[in-house]
Design a protein around this motif. Structure first.
Motif, PDB file in Angstrom:
ATOM      1  N   TRP A  74       3.964   1.568  -1.011  1.00  0.00           N
ATOM      2  CA  TRP A  74       5.338   1.140  -1.273  1.00  0.00           C
ATOM      3  C   TRP A  74       5.830   0.181  -0.194  1.00  0.00           C
ATOM      4  N   LEU A  75       5.479   0.442   1.056  1.00  0.00           N
ATOM      5  CA  LEU A  75       5.866  -0.460   2.139  1.00  0.00           C
ATOM      6  C   LEU A  75       5.197  -1.820   1.993  1.00  0.00           C
ATOM      7  N   LEU A  76       3.944  -1.828   1.535  1.00  0.00           N
ATOM      8  CA  LEU A  76       3.231  -3.104   1.376  1.00  0.00           C
ATOM      9  C   LEU A  76       3.784  -3.943   0.238  1.00  0.00           C
ATOM     10  N   PHE A  77       4.377  -3.299  -0.766  1.00  0.00           N
ATOM     11  CA  PHE A  77       4.887  -4.021  -1.942  1.00  0.00           C
ATOM     12  C   PHE A  77       6.374  -3.736  -2.146  1.00  0.00           C
ATOM     13  N   ALA A  78       7.098  -3.532  -1.059  1.00  0.00           N
ATOM     14  CA  ALA A  78       8.513  -3.140  -1.160  1.00  0.00           C
ATOM     15  C   ALA A  78       9.366  -4.181  -1.856  1.00  0.00           C
ATOM     16  N   TRP A  79       8.990  -5.451  -1.744  1.00  0.00           N
ATOM     17  CA  TRP A  79       9.810  -6.501  -2.343  1.00  0.00           C
ATOM     18  C   TRP A  79       9.396  -6.817  -3.778  1.00  0.00           C
ATOM     19  N   HIS A  80       8.388  -6.158  -4.306  1.00  0.00           N
ATOM     20  CA  HIS A  80       7.959  -6.337  -5.694  1.00  0.00           C
ATOM     21  C   HIS A  80       8.559  -5.217  -6.536  1.00  0.00           C
ATOM     22  N   ARG A  81       9.691  -5.489  -7.159  1.00  0.00           N
ATOM     23  CA  ARG A  81      10.422  -4.439  -7.871  1.00  0.00           C
ATOM     24  C   ARG A  81       9.738  -4.002  -9.162  1.00  0.00           C
ATOM     25  N   ARG A  82       8.780  -4.791  -9.650  1.00  0.00           N
ATOM     26  CA  ARG A  82       8.131  -4.402 -10.896  1.00  0.00           C
ATOM     27  C   ARG A  82       7.143  -3.251 -10.702  1.00  0.00           C
ATOM     28  N   PHE A  83       6.846  -2.937  -9.458  1.00  0.00           N
ATOM     29  CA  PHE A  83       5.935  -1.828  -9.181  1.00  0.00           C
ATOM     30  C   PHE A  83       6.736  -0.614  -8.712  1.00  0.00           C
ATOM     31  N   SER A  84       6.605   0.468  -9.446  1.00  0.00           N
ATOM     32  CA  SER A  84       7.320   1.706  -9.115  1.00  0.00           C
ATOM     33  C   SER A  84       6.417   2.648  -8.321  1.00  0.00           C
ATOM     34  N   LEU A  85       6.987   3.779  -7.930  1.00  0.00           N
ATOM     35  CA  LEU A  85       6.189   4.775  -7.226  1.00  0.00           C
ATOM     36  C   LEU A  85       5.057   5.300  -8.103  1.00  0.00           C
ATOM     37  N   TYR A  86       5.274   5.298  -9.411  1.00  0.00           N
ATOM     38  CA  TYR A  86       4.218   5.730 -10.329  1.00  0.00           C
ATOM     39  C   TYR A  86       3.013   4.808 -10.221  1.00  0.00           C
ATOM     40  N   HIS A  87       3.237   3.488 -10.200  1.00  0.00           N
ATOM     41  CA  HIS A  87       2.136   2.542 -10.056  1.00  0.00           C
ATOM     42  C   HIS A  87       1.377   2.785  -8.745  1.00  0.00           C
ATOM     43  N   HIS A  88       2.126   2.978  -7.683  1.00  0.00           N
ATOM     44  CA  HIS A  88       1.487   3.216  -6.387  1.00  0.00           C
ATOM     45  C   HIS A  88       0.706   4.531  -6.396  1.00  0.00           C
ATOM     46  N   ALA A  89       1.222   5.535  -7.109  1.00  0.00           N
ATOM     47  CA  ALA A  89       0.523   6.831  -7.168  1.00  0.00           C
ATOM     48  C   ALA A  89      -0.816   6.691  -7.885  1.00  0.00           C
ATOM     49  N   VAL A  90      -0.847   5.907  -8.965  1.00  0.00           N
ATOM     50  CA  VAL A  90      -2.105   5.691  -9.689  1.00  0.00           C
ATOM     51  C   VAL A  90      -3.129   5.018  -8.784  1.00  0.00           C
ATOM     52  N   VAL A  91      -2.716   3.967  -8.087  1.00  0.00           N
ATOM     53  CA  VAL A  91      -3.619   3.256  -7.180  1.00  0.00           C
ATOM     54  C   VAL A  91      -4.073   4.176  -6.053  1.00  0.00           C
ATOM     55  N   ALA A  92      -3.145   4.949  -5.499  1.00  0.00           N
ATOM     56  CA  ALA A  92      -3.486   5.840  -4.386  1.00  0.00           C
ATOM     57  C   ALA A  92      -4.484   6.910  -4.816  1.00  0.00           C
ATOM     58  N   LEU A  93      -4.261   7.517  -5.982  1.00  0.00           N
ATOM     59  CA  LEU A  93      -5.140   8.598  -6.438  1.00  0.00           C
ATOM     60  C   LEU A  93      -6.542   8.090  -6.737  1.00  0.00           C
ATOM     61  N   TYR A  94      -6.640   6.954  -7.414  1.00  0.00           N
ATOM     62  CA  TYR A  94      -7.963   6.394  -7.683  1.00  0.00           C
ATOM     63  C   TYR A  94      -8.633   5.939  -6.388  1.00  0.00           C
ATOM     64  N   GLY A  95      -7.851   5.348  -5.480  1.00  0.00           N
ATOM     65  CA  GLY A  95      -8.416   4.892  -4.209  1.00  0.00           C
ATOM     66  C   GLY A  95      -8.904   6.041  -3.353  1.00  0.00           C
ATOM     67  N   LEU A  96      -8.102   7.090  -3.246  1.00  0.00           N
ATOM     68  CA  LEU A  96      -8.507   8.256  -2.462  1.00  0.00           C
ATOM     69  C   LEU A  96      -9.685   8.976  -3.112  1.00  0.00           C
ATOM     70  N   GLY A  97      -9.701   9.012  -4.440  1.00  0.00           N
ATOM     71  CA  GLY A  97     -10.832   9.607  -5.132  1.00  0.00           C
ATOM     72  C   GLY A  97     -12.126   8.874  -4.835  1.00  0.00           C
ATOM     73  N   PHE A  98     -12.053   7.536  -4.808  1.00  0.00           N
ATOM     74  CA  PHE A  98     -13.248   6.754  -4.475  1.00  0.00           C
ATOM     75  C   PHE A  98     -13.699   7.032  -3.044  1.00  0.00           C
ATOM     76  N   LEU A  99     -12.755   7.091  -2.108  1.00  0.00           N
ATOM     77  CA  LEU A  99     -13.117   7.364  -0.713  1.00  0.00           C
ATOM     78  C   LEU A  99     -13.770   8.738  -0.562  1.00  0.00           C
ATOM     79  N   ALA A 100     -13.264   9.720  -1.303  1.00  0.00           N
ATOM     80  CA  ALA A 100     -13.861  11.056  -1.233  1.00  0.00           C
ATOM     81  C   ALA A 100     -15.280  11.044  -1.792  1.00  0.00           C
ATOM     82  N   LEU A 101     -15.489  10.337  -2.917  1.00  0.00           N
ATOM     83  CA  LEU A 101     -16.832  10.257  -3.494  1.00  0.00           C
ATOM     84  C   LEU A 101     -17.769   9.477  -2.569  1.00  0.00           C
ATOM     85  N   LEU A 102     -17.235   8.431  -1.934  1.00  0.00           N
ATOM     86  CA  LEU A 102     -18.043   7.660  -0.986  1.00  0.00           C
ATOM     87  C   LEU A 102     -18.439   8.532   0.204  1.00  0.00           C
ATOM     88  N   SER A 103     -17.523   9.374   0.648  1.00  0.00           N
ATOM     89  CA  SER A 103     -17.831  10.297   1.737  1.00  0.00           C
ATOM     90  C   SER A 103     -18.897  11.305   1.318  1.00  0.00           C
TER      91      SER A 103
END
Length: 259
Positions: free
Chosen positions: A160-189
């Motif tokens: 959210w801090l990285l895209f704070a000025w992009h109003r078209r992205f909500s917390l839901y969008h960030h949550a989807v990216v975060a969950l998939y990103g963290l899932g990939f990092l866990a699988l990579l680990s």
């Protein structure tokens, strides 16, 4: 069932997660979800697998340190420094000698270092861990698994801090990216965890490069930003994530040792 019964969705999700994560996140954001594993389910499965593997590989995240002894000819630093060794701590004295303080003698260690307050409290906790490293290592690892969900809101706030000025992205969008990103990092680990021991350093180095490249591709595809912006944001994301993850682990360790 929601975590383990993936049917064919898992095999459609994993290739996109690995090689085109931006498209995967975008597909889910835009409502095309039937073909893919849900971000939350993938995250939970990946974290579960990450903390399950040590039971088979014997390579725990918080393994007790190997016993070491003072090396001959070791040059002590100018200031007194403590190093964990065997079941105690080495203190480098000003005159060039080294003194071993047993782990159960935390008071002597604090007196020699002339510390008090939070630093003294940390020494007490470390001394407790040195006396029973296997138990507290297991306890900290268990707490890390239970509190791993805290990495999700932390990652959402960073995005959210990285895209704070992009109003078209909500917390839901960030949550989807975060969950998939963290899932990939866990699988990579997980991949690093099952690599041969003699290749562990190389596997860790390659995993760090893969994680950064994946973050760049993910941010570019999910948010539609340019390559330069994605690289800069990935660098910022990596820095902030490293800091917050380090604080997270430190907090978990203190909770585990203080119980």
């Amino acid at each position: 069932e929601g975590i383990a019964h993936f049917d064919g969705r898992l095999w459609r999700t994993l290739p996109l997660l690995a090689f085109n994560p931006g498209k995967l996140s975008r597909e889910w954001m835009e409502g095309r979800r039937v073909r893919y594993v849900a971000p939350l389910h993938l995250f939970l499965f990946a974290v579960f697998l990450l903390f399950l593997l040590p039971n088979f590989t014997g390579r725990h995240m918080f393994a007790p340190p190997h016993e070491t002894t003072a090396e001959a000819g070791h040059e002590p630093s100018a200031q007194p420094v403590t190093e964990p060794v065997n079941n105690g701590f080495w203190i480098n004295n000003d005159d060039g000698t080294r003194t071993e303080v047993p782990a159960d003698d935390a008071e002597a260690l604090k007196e020699d270092l002339n510390v008090q307050g939070p630093v003294a409290a940390v020494i007490d906790l470390l001394a407790k861990q040195r006396k029973n490293p296997e138990y507290y290592g297991y306890k900290i690892e268990s707490l890390s698994y239970k509190l791993s969900f805290m990495t999700v809101p932390i990652s959402v706030v960073i995005l959210w801090l990285l895209f704070a000025w992009h109003r078209r992205f909500s917390l839901y969008h960030h949550a989807v990216v975060a969950l998939y990103g963290l899932g990939f990092l866990a699988l990579l680990s997980c991949v690093v965890a099952i690599s041969p021991r003699f290749l562990s350093s190389l596997a860790t180095f390659l995993a760090m490069i893969a994680a950064f490249v994946h973050a760049v591709v993910h941010l570019k595809g999910a948010y539609g930003s340019g390559w330069i912006q994605s690289v800069l944001r990935a660098l910022t994301l990596g820095l902030l994530t490293s800091i917050t993850f380090g604080l997270f682990l430190f907090g978990v360790m203190l909770l585990g040792l203080s119980g």
